[in-house]
Motif scaffolding. Structure first.
Motif: not given
Length: 222
Positions: A13-28
């Motif tokens: 979760h700490n790697k999921a800042g809004i500009t990071e790759r993992y945040a693509s899940f959140d946005i979708c």
């Protein structure tokens, strides 16, 4: 194991800042849940949100059939999700049972059928579950890291499972993992981010948390 799960999920979760790759899940995930009743009305945005998530999570690379397509090819999938029954939209691991598991398996088969017959692409379990994870969040993504983690967890006992395909046994194993770690998983309250980096009202599903554990454990081990 609970301490390991906690640290591994928090690390992811700490790697999921809004500009990071993992945040693509959140946005979708945030987009599809907040627009689930009007997905087909804004087809362009719906296709582009799903397309960008799949690209970010490696589904458009190498020999992937989607690599040869454009976002417009996703229209049949968006049309399907625009008509998706509420039972699937609201399904999560804690609700896996003799009634919902067959429905989830059937949903996976439907997505596979759309991919193969309407998009003419290889419908791997990885792609199928990545799509369901990003849009609905009702099943972990059966990618290499997740399946290897859970294959090792369930390599003995009554629920021994190779996690080679989406079937009743693998879903029961995931439910068993949830039951064994219910106290911790129920205590985690992460909310998905929207495009502006703001927390939405949509909480990460238990399937997403389990996916985070399986994926991050596998990638760290490698």
């Amino acid at each position: 194991m609970q301490t390991d799960i906690k640290n591994i999920i928090e690390d992811f979760h700490n790697k999921a800042g809004i500009t990071e790759r993992y945040a693509s899940f959140d946005i979708c995930f945030t987009y599809f849940h907040s627009n689930r009743n009007k997905l087909a009305k804004d087809m362009e945005r719906s296709c582009l949100y799903l397309w960008s998530y799949l690209a970010s999570w490696g589904m458009l690379r190498g020999s992937s059939g989607l690599l040869q397509k454009s976002p417009v090819a996703l229209i049949p999938l968006i049309e399907h999700f625009s008509k998706l029954d509420n039972t699937i939209w609201e399904l999560d691991v804690d609700k896996y049972d003799s009634k919902t598991i067959p429905l989830l398996i059937e949903e996976c088969k439907t997505i596979k059928n759309i991919l193969e017959k309407e998009l003419n692409v290889d419908a791997s379990d990885t792609l199928t579950t990545k799509i369901l994870m990003g849009v609905v969040g009702c099943i972990p993504a059966y990618d290499t890291y997740f399946t290897e983690t859970f294959r090792n967890l369930f390599n003995t006992g009554d629920l021994q499972c190779a996690f080679r395909t989406i079937n009743e046994k693998s879903l029961l194993c995931i439910k068993s993992f949830y039951n064994e770690n219910k106290k911790f998983l129920d205590s985690v309250h992460y909310y998905s981010l929207n495009f502006n980096g703001e927390e939405s009202s949509y909480q990460y599903t238990k399937a997403k948390l389990i996916d985070m554990f399986g994926f991050n454990y596998g990638i760290n081990k490698k």
